[in-house]
Structure formats: C-alpha cells, structure tokens
Design a protein around this motif. Structure first.
Motif, PDB file in Angstrom:
ATOM      1  N   LEU A 176      -0.951  47.897 -71.276  1.00 48.86           N
ATOM      2  CA  LEU A 176      -0.148  48.306 -70.275  1.00 48.86           C
ATOM      3  C   LEU A 176       1.014  47.154 -70.104  1.00 48.86           C
ATOM      4  O   LEU A 176       0.828  46.042 -69.632  1.00 48.86           O
ATOM      5  CB  LEU A 176      -0.545  48.301 -68.663  1.00 48.86           C
ATOM      6  CG  LEU A 176      -0.185  48.992 -67.473  1.00 48.86           C
ATOM      7  CD1 LEU A 176      -1.132  49.363 -66.427  1.00 48.86           C
ATOM      8  CD2 LEU A 176       1.226  48.342 -67.146  1.00 48.86           C
ATOM      9  N   ARG A 197       3.076  56.413 -68.833  1.00 45.14           N
ATOM     10  CA  ARG A 197       2.963  56.077 -67.468  1.00 45.14           C
ATOM     11  C   ARG A 197       3.884  55.255 -67.010  1.00 45.14           C
ATOM     12  O   ARG A 197       4.167  53.912 -68.007  1.00 45.14           O
ATOM     13  CB  ARG A 197       1.600  55.924 -66.912  1.00 45.14           C
ATOM     14  CG  ARG A 197       0.774  57.176 -66.789  1.00 45.14           C
ATOM     15  CD  ARG A 197      -0.766  56.495 -66.343  1.00 45.14           C
ATOM     16  NE  ARG A 197      -1.894  57.550 -66.667  1.00 45.14           N
ATOM     17  CZ  ARG A 197      -2.968  56.900 -66.509  1.00 45.14           C
ATOM     18  NH1 ARG A 197      -3.289  55.897 -66.349  1.00 45.14           N
ATOM     19  NH2 ARG A 197      -4.132  57.928 -66.892  1.00 45.14           N
ATOM     20  N   TYR A 229       1.542  52.662 -71.832  1.00 47.57           N
ATOM     21  CA  TYR A 229       1.825  52.470 -70.158  1.00 47.57           C
ATOM     22  C   TYR A 229       2.765  51.294 -70.113  1.00 47.57           C
ATOM     23  O   TYR A 229       2.592  50.432 -70.698  1.00 47.57           O
ATOM     24  CB  TYR A 229       0.618  52.101 -69.568  1.00 47.57           C
ATOM     25  CG  TYR A 229      -0.670  53.322 -69.971  1.00 47.57           C
ATOM     26  CD1 TYR A 229      -0.419  54.667 -69.906  1.00 47.57           C
ATOM     27  CD2 TYR A 229      -1.958  52.931 -70.070  1.00 47.57           C
ATOM     28  CE1 TYR A 229      -1.225  55.538 -69.778  1.00 47.57           C
ATOM     29  CE2 TYR A 229      -2.848  53.792 -70.301  1.00 47.57           C
ATOM     30  CZ  TYR A 229      -2.468  55.113 -70.100  1.00 47.57           C
ATOM     31  OH  TYR A 229      -3.424  56.131 -70.418  1.00 47.57           O
ATOM     32  N   TYR A 253      -7.365  48.475 -69.248  1.00 47.95           N
ATOM     33  CA  TYR A 253      -5.873  48.157 -69.377  1.00 47.95           C
ATOM     34  C   TYR A 253      -5.943  46.608 -69.986  1.00 47.95           C
ATOM     35  O   TYR A 253      -6.637  46.021 -69.580  1.00 47.95           O
ATOM     36  CB  TYR A 253      -5.038  48.165 -68.291  1.00 47.95           C
ATOM     37  CG  TYR A 253      -5.076  49.510 -67.582  1.00 47.95           C
ATOM     38  CD1 TYR A 253      -4.466  50.720 -68.098  1.00 47.95           C
ATOM     39  CD2 TYR A 253      -5.728  49.815 -66.413  1.00 47.95           C
ATOM     40  CE1 TYR A 253      -4.391  51.896 -67.685  1.00 47.95           C
ATOM     41  CE2 TYR A 253      -5.787  51.111 -65.811  1.00 47.95           C
ATOM     42  CZ  TYR A 253      -5.044  52.100 -66.286  1.00 47.95           C
ATOM     43  OH  TYR A 253      -5.046  53.250 -66.136  1.00 47.95           O
ATOM     44  N   TYR A 272       3.247  56.170 -61.469  1.00 49.85           N
ATOM     45  CA  TYR A 272       1.990  56.729 -61.590  1.00 49.85           C
ATOM     46  C   TYR A 272       1.443  55.653 -60.311  1.00 49.85           C
ATOM     47  O   TYR A 272       0.467  56.231 -59.691  1.00 49.85           O
ATOM     48  CB  TYR A 272       1.264  56.320 -62.634  1.00 49.85           C
ATOM     49  CG  TYR A 272       0.015  57.063 -62.877  1.00 49.85           C
ATOM     50  CD1 TYR A 272      -0.530  58.260 -63.011  1.00 49.85           C
ATOM     51  CD2 TYR A 272      -1.159  56.040 -62.862  1.00 49.85           C
ATOM     52  CE1 TYR A 272      -1.703  58.785 -63.327  1.00 49.85           C
ATOM     53  CE2 TYR A 272      -2.534  56.667 -62.674  1.00 49.85           C
ATOM     54  CZ  TYR A 272      -2.551  57.893 -62.921  1.00 49.85           C
ATOM     55  OH  TYR A 272      -3.881  58.761 -62.922  1.00 49.85           O
ATOM     56  N   TYR A 288       4.577  52.249 -64.181  1.00 51.12           N
ATOM     57  CA  TYR A 288       4.222  51.883 -62.727  1.00 51.12           C
ATOM     58  C   TYR A 288       5.431  50.902 -62.351  1.00 51.12           C
ATOM     59  O   TYR A 288       6.223  50.345 -63.005  1.00 51.12           O
ATOM     60  CB  TYR A 288       2.913  50.708 -63.006  1.00 51.12           C
ATOM     61  CG  TYR A 288       1.864  51.689 -63.588  1.00 51.12           C
ATOM     62  CD1 TYR A 288       0.734  51.866 -62.640  1.00 51.12           C
ATOM     63  CD2 TYR A 288       1.486  51.901 -64.677  1.00 51.12           C
ATOM     64  CE1 TYR A 288      -0.591  52.481 -62.986  1.00 51.12           C
ATOM     65  CE2 TYR A 288       0.473  52.662 -65.174  1.00 51.12           C
ATOM     66  CZ  TYR A 288      -0.780  52.886 -64.181  1.00 51.12           C
ATOM     67  OH  TYR A 288      -1.678  53.567 -64.503  1.00 51.12           O
TER      68      TYR A 288
END
Length: 220
Positions: free
Chosen positions: A167, A7, A187, A133, A28, A9
């Motif tokens: 993340l 993903r 992530y 996360y 995302y 961000y």
C-alpha cells in the motif's frame, strides 16, 4: 496471475475533505498516522469519533497506528484500536519490536499494515509474518536519494503468492500512482491534494462543459 484491482485511500485527518472523497465513492478508506492526526488538529481522544464518522460515510477500512516503542506497548495500544470495529486496520512501524507486535496481531486475526517500510528485506519480513499491507514511503525514499519506484516494485514482487500487498504512501503526484501501478503495486494512499490531481484533467472539464452547452441548445 490475475492482477489485483487497484484501490485508492485518502491519507488525511481533514474531516471535510475526507468526507467529500468518501461521499464521491472514489476512495476505499482512510489512512492516518500520529503525524497526520496532529497535522489535522486531532487528538488521540478523537480517534473513536473519527472511526465512527468515516465508517458511517462509507469507508470500508480505516487505519490507525499503534504506538509505544516496544512490543508490549504496541500490543497494549493496539487493543483499543481493534476495539473500534471490524473495519479498522492496525498500523505498526517496521522496527524489530514492531515486527514482533505485528506478528502477534496477525496471529490473533487483526488486519495489520506494517508501515515505514524502506527496504525489500523488510517487505519480505512483513510478507513472512502475514501482514495484510506493507507501506513504503515513495516521497521519502526519493528525498533520501533512493529510486523508490524500483525498490517498491521489488517489494511487491516479494508479495507474490502471499496474502500481503504493498500500500504505497508518501505519493506526491498523480504520476506517482501511475508509475507504481505499472510496476504492479495495487494499493495507494495519498493526501487529498494528490487525489484531486488524479481526478482532474482540464480537457475532461472542457469536454463536460461542451456536452452541457450542447444539451442546452437541444432544449434540455
């Protein structure tokens, strides 16, 4: 073990650039922290409006960071963040008081990110309390002379078999994402400039232009 789908961000409070990335469907969600909000010219009073705007534009998760320095303050300020809606995630700094607050929030059903994680032991603690996360800062690790890619890969190893995942933040190039993904990190959050690097390749643009020119010659 089946690999986790990656993903992306966007790490920004520049509403125009965030909106473009959300509209394109390539991220995302949106991550922020107090420094990012300040850099984007935003105030704490604007947080509800930012959340509403980004969710309306398609963000599936929006991150805001609680503050206060002690456990009670972290929890008190997290209440307002959680009240924003069901797509919000609460960021809590990786300090002793922060871990205590994060643990309480997890037990209460909040989506929690433990941020500014700089050691593998801290990642282990975050996984132990069930934080969704863990956010290490690759660029800052490198600035401090640490092999961030190796450390972050070990952090992700600590998450094996848990509901926690890294993340990765403070990414400064598209290659940072590629290297960490090869190490198993799922992530990533990055500034719009870095995400532009991820999406752009001059050869791809040249190929697209050739395709368009061919279609014109074909009478399209």
């Amino acid at each position: 073990m089946t690999p986790i789908a990656p993903r992306l961000y966007v790490d920004s409070a520049d509403v125009d650039r965030v909106s473009r990335l959300l509209a394109a469907g390539v991220v995302y969600g949106v991550t922020t922290n107090p420094t990012i909000l300040e850099r984007g010219g935003r105030t704490a009073a604007e947080i509800p409006d930012l959340y509403a705007r980004w969710v309306e534009e398609g963000a599936r998760e929006v991150f805001f960071q609680t503050w206060g320095g002690d456990t009670a303050s972290f929890l008190r300020n997290a209440e307002g963040i959680r009240a924003l809606g069901d797509r919000v995630a609460v960021k809590v700094p990786a300090t002793p008081d922060g871990f205590a607050a994060a643990s309480a929030l997890v037990r209460d059903g909040a989506t929690v990110l433990v941020t500014a994680v700089y050691s593998v032991a801290q990642a282990l603690a975050g996984a132990a309390i069930g934080a969704r996360y863990l956010a290490p800062y690759l660029g800052r690790m490198r600035d401090a002379g640490v092999d961030g890619e190796v450390v972050i890969a070990r952090m992700q190893e600590m998450c094996a078999g848990t509901d926690s995942n890294v993340l990765a933040a403070s990414l400064r190039s598209a290659e940072d994402l590629v290297g960490l993904r090869r190490a198993g990190v799922p992530y990533f959050t990055a500034a719009p400039d870095v995400l532009d690097q991820v999406l752009f390749n001059p050869v791809s643009d040249a190929s697209a232009a050739e395709f368009d020119a061919a279609m014109v010659r074909l009478g399209a």
